[in-house]
Design a protein around this motif. Structure first.
Motif, PDB file in Angstrom:
ATOM      1  N   HIS A 164       3.924   5.626  -5.474  1.00 41.45           N
ATOM      2  CA  HIS A 164       4.128   5.457  -6.689  1.00 41.45           C
ATOM      3  C   HIS A 164       5.594   4.844  -6.821  1.00 41.45           C
ATOM      4  CE1 HIS A 164       0.282   7.334  -8.310  1.00 41.45           C
ATOM      5  NE2 HIS A 164       0.442   8.453  -7.338  1.00 41.45           N
ATOM      6  N   ILE A 165       5.917   4.075  -6.222  1.00 42.06           N
ATOM      7  CA  ILE A 165       7.158   3.250  -6.089  1.00 42.06           C
ATOM      8  C   ILE A 165       6.905   1.954  -6.248  1.00 42.06           C
ATOM      9  CG2 ILE A 165       8.858   2.131  -4.340  1.00 42.06           C
ATOM     10  CD1 ILE A 165       7.987   4.888  -2.961  1.00 42.06           C
ATOM     11  N   GLN A 166       7.889   1.457  -7.414  1.00 43.74           N
ATOM     12  CA  GLN A 166       7.396   0.197  -8.465  1.00 43.74           C
ATOM     13  C   GLN A 166       8.388  -0.333  -7.522  1.00 43.74           C
ATOM     14  OE1 GLN A 166       9.282   0.862 -12.236  1.00 43.74           O
ATOM     15  NE2 GLN A 166       7.164   0.635 -13.232  1.00 43.74           N
ATOM     16  N   ALA A 167       8.245  -2.089  -7.491  1.00 44.34           N
ATOM     17  CA  ALA A 167       8.556  -3.116  -6.694  1.00 44.34           C
ATOM     18  C   ALA A 167       8.212  -4.385  -7.210  1.00 44.34           C
ATOM     19  CB  ALA A 167       7.860  -2.933  -4.862  1.00 44.34           C
ATOM     20  N   ALA A 168       9.266  -5.071  -6.910  1.00 48.88           N
ATOM     21  CA  ALA A 168       8.756  -6.271  -7.355  1.00 48.88           C
ATOM     22  C   ALA A 168       8.680  -7.134  -5.783  1.00 48.88           C
ATOM     23  CB  ALA A 168       9.710  -7.092  -8.482  1.00 48.88           C
ATOM     24  N   VAL A 169       8.272  -7.617  -5.961  1.00 47.05           N
ATOM     25  CA  VAL A 169       8.534  -8.805  -4.108  1.00 47.05           C
ATOM     26  C   VAL A 169       8.762 -10.262  -4.962  1.00 47.05           C
ATOM     27  CG1 VAL A 169       7.770  -9.613  -1.997  1.00 47.05           C
ATOM     28  CG2 VAL A 169       7.322  -7.491  -2.897  1.00 47.05           C
ATOM     29  N   TYR A 170       9.579 -11.073  -4.793  1.00 49.91           N
ATOM     30  CA  TYR A 170       9.496 -12.358  -4.562  1.00 49.91           C
ATOM     31  C   TYR A 170       9.687 -13.523  -3.806  1.00 49.91           C
ATOM     32  CZ  TYR A 170      10.413 -10.372  -9.446  1.00 49.91           C
ATOM     33  OH  TYR A 170      10.314  -9.731 -10.806  1.00 49.91           O
ATOM     34  N   GLY A 171       9.390 -14.405  -3.703  1.00 51.53           N
ATOM     35  CA  GLY A 171       9.669 -15.514  -2.734  1.00 51.53           C
ATOM     36  C   GLY A 171      10.370 -16.987  -3.038  1.00 51.53           C
ATOM     37  N   ASN A 172      10.887 -17.350  -1.982  1.00 52.21           N
ATOM     38  CA  ASN A 172      11.858 -18.446  -2.592  1.00 52.21           C
ATOM     39  C   ASN A 172      12.013 -18.883  -3.662  1.00 52.21           C
ATOM     40  OD1 ASN A 172      11.893 -19.483  -0.320  1.00 52.21           O
ATOM     41  ND2 ASN A 172      10.044 -20.487  -0.191  1.00 52.21           N
ATOM     42  N   LEU A 173      13.112 -17.838  -4.360  1.00 57.22           N
ATOM     43  CA  LEU A 173      13.372 -18.048  -6.115  1.00 57.22           C
ATOM     44  C   LEU A 173      14.492 -17.780  -5.904  1.00 57.22           C
ATOM     45  CD1 LEU A 173      12.400 -17.240  -8.699  1.00 57.22           C
ATOM     46  CD2 LEU A 173      12.536 -15.341  -8.527  1.00 57.22           C
ATOM     47  N   SER A 174      15.503 -18.329  -6.710  1.00 50.44           N
ATOM     48  CA  SER A 174      17.092 -18.273  -7.081  1.00 50.44           C
ATOM     49  C   SER A 174      17.810 -16.918  -7.143  1.00 50.44           C
ATOM     50  CB  SER A 174      17.485 -20.006  -7.424  1.00 50.44           C
ATOM     51  OG  SER A 174      17.389 -20.579  -6.989  1.00 50.44           O
TER      52      SER A 174
ATOM     53  N   ASP B 185      14.071 -16.248   1.923  1.00 53.73           N
ATOM     54  CA  ASP B 185      13.001 -16.241   1.944  1.00 53.73           C
ATOM     55  C   ASP B 185      11.499 -16.050   0.451  1.00 53.73           C
ATOM     56  OD1 ASP B 185      13.133 -18.350   3.768  1.00 53.73           O
ATOM     57  OD2 ASP B 185      13.352 -17.468   5.106  1.00 53.73           O
ATOM     58  N   VAL B 186      12.259 -14.013   1.033  1.00 54.41           N
ATOM     59  CA  VAL B 186      11.899 -13.384   0.572  1.00 54.41           C
ATOM     60  C   VAL B 186      12.289 -11.972  -0.041  1.00 54.41           C
ATOM     61  CG1 VAL B 186       9.622 -10.917   0.212  1.00 54.41           C
ATOM     62  CG2 VAL B 186       9.117 -13.716   1.425  1.00 54.41           C
ATOM     63  N   PHE B 187      12.706 -11.534  -1.161  1.00 52.53           N
ATOM     64  CA  PHE B 187      12.631 -10.304  -1.542  1.00 52.53           C
ATOM     65  C   PHE B 187      12.342  -9.901  -2.615  1.00 52.53           C
ATOM     66  CE2 PHE B 187      14.545 -13.493  -4.734  1.00 52.53           C
ATOM     67  CZ  PHE B 187      14.679 -12.006  -5.588  1.00 52.53           C
ATOM     68  N   VAL B 188      13.320  -8.302  -2.005  1.00 53.35           N
ATOM     69  CA  VAL B 188      11.835  -6.987  -3.006  1.00 53.35           C
ATOM     70  C   VAL B 188      13.183  -6.213  -3.720  1.00 53.35           C
ATOM     71  CG1 VAL B 188      10.886  -4.352  -2.752  1.00 53.35           C
ATOM     72  CG2 VAL B 188      10.444  -6.173  -0.748  1.00 53.35           C
ATOM     73  N   VAL B 189      13.125  -5.074  -4.808  1.00 54.65           N
ATOM     74  CA  VAL B 189      13.764  -5.135  -5.821  1.00 54.65           C
ATOM     75  C   VAL B 189      12.926  -3.847  -5.701  1.00 54.65           C
ATOM     76  CG1 VAL B 189      15.021  -5.060  -7.786  1.00 54.65           C
ATOM     77  CG2 VAL B 189      14.566  -7.276  -6.799  1.00 54.65           C
ATOM     78  N   LEU B 190      13.404  -2.860  -5.646  1.00 53.96           N
ATOM     79  CA  LEU B 190      13.231  -1.127  -5.756  1.00 53.96           C
ATOM     80  C   LEU B 190      13.020  -0.832  -7.107  1.00 53.96           C
ATOM     81  CD1 LEU B 190      13.626   0.194  -2.497  1.00 53.96           C
ATOM     82  CD2 LEU B 190      11.066  -0.451  -2.778  1.00 53.96           C
ATOM     83  N   GLY B 191      12.141  -0.272  -7.783  1.00 56.30           N
ATOM     84  CA  GLY B 191      12.053   0.293  -9.158  1.00 56.30           C
ATOM     85  C   GLY B 191      11.959  -0.461 -10.168  1.00 56.30           C
ATOM     86  N   ARG B 192      10.851  -1.657 -10.039  1.00 57.90           N
ATOM     87  CA  ARG B 192      11.140  -3.294 -11.315  1.00 57.90           C
ATOM     88  C   ARG B 192       9.901  -2.702 -10.950  1.00 57.90           C
ATOM     89  NH1 ARG B 192      15.563  -3.348 -13.269  1.00 57.90           N
ATOM     90  NH2 ARG B 192      14.860  -5.076 -14.919  1.00 57.90           N
TER      91      ARG B 192
ATOM     92  N   LEU C  20       0.848  -1.160  -0.291  1.00 54.26           N
ATOM     93  CA  LEU C  20      -0.130  -0.128  -0.498  1.00 54.26           C
ATOM     94  C   LEU C  20       1.063   1.081   0.494  1.00 54.26           C
ATOM     95  CD1 LEU C  20      -2.728   0.141  -0.087  1.00 54.26           C
ATOM     96  CD2 LEU C  20      -3.256   0.633   2.521  1.00 54.26           C
ATOM     97  N   HIS C  21       1.690   1.633   0.901  1.00 57.03           N
ATOM     98  CA  HIS C  21       2.696   2.398   0.830  1.00 57.03           C
ATOM     99  C   HIS C  21       3.342   2.958  -0.780  1.00 57.03           C
ATOM    100  CE1 HIS C  21       5.283   5.141   1.747  1.00 57.03           C
ATOM    101  NE2 HIS C  21       6.674   4.431   1.261  1.00 57.03           N
ATOM    102  N   PHE C  22       4.026   1.769  -1.451  1.00 55.84           N
ATOM    103  CA  PHE C  22       4.416   1.699  -2.301  1.00 55.84           C
ATOM    104  C   PHE C  22       3.495   2.421  -3.749  1.00 55.84           C
ATOM    105  CE2 PHE C  22       6.975  -2.123  -1.138  1.00 55.84           C
ATOM    106  CZ  PHE C  22       7.866  -1.126  -0.602  1.00 55.84           C
ATOM    107  N   GLU C  23       2.340   1.795  -3.274  1.00 57.65           N
ATOM    108  CA  GLU C  23       1.478   2.028  -3.999  1.00 57.65           C
ATOM    109  C   GLU C  23       0.979   4.041  -4.289  1.00 57.65           C
ATOM    110  OE1 GLU C  23      -2.913   0.640  -4.806  1.00 57.65           O
ATOM    111  OE2 GLU C  23      -1.678  -1.016  -5.294  1.00 57.65           O
TER     112      GLU C  23
END
Length: 108
Positions: free
Chosen positions: A7-17, A32-39, A1-4
């Motif tokens: 207007h911040i782009q963020a990709a969130v992934y879990g258990n991804l190599s 376990d989980v990672f966030v990449v901002l601007g993507r 919600l904060h990102f939205e």
């Protein structure tokens, strides 16, 4: 919600190599989980940093399991910092605590 809201782009992934070094698949982690901002969020089988503008995850979340040692979690923190992660959250449900590490670049 904060990102939205901001207007911040963020990709969130879990258990991804995640492969931080081009051409060397022996160097990898699967947070376990990672966030990449601007993507933008996109489907992928692994996060090969070289194919993502050479951008490492900004934030990593790890949940400790009973078999994890404190030393192991600190080693992960050092590994993540070495490859550019700015924030590392270590969630320990066994002790009801969250430890936060912020990587600060040394200026020299």
């Amino acid at each position: 919600l904060h990102f939205e809201e901001h207007h911040i782009q963020a990709a969130v992934y879990g258990n991804l190599s995640w492969y931080p070094v081009e051409g060397d698949t022996s160097i990898s982690a699967a947070p376990d989980v990672f966030v990449v901002l601007g993507r933008n969020q996109e489907r992928m089988r692994s996060y090969a940093q070289v194919h993502q503008g050479n951008q490492p995850p900004d934030v990593v979340f790890e949940t400790a399991s009973p078999s994890n040692t404190v030393e192991e979690m600190y080693e992960k923190r050092e590994w993540y910092a070495r490859y550019g992660v700015k924030e590392y959250y270590w969630i320990n449900h066994q002790q009801d605590e969250v430890t936060v590490f912020i990587h600060v670049e040394e200026k020299g």
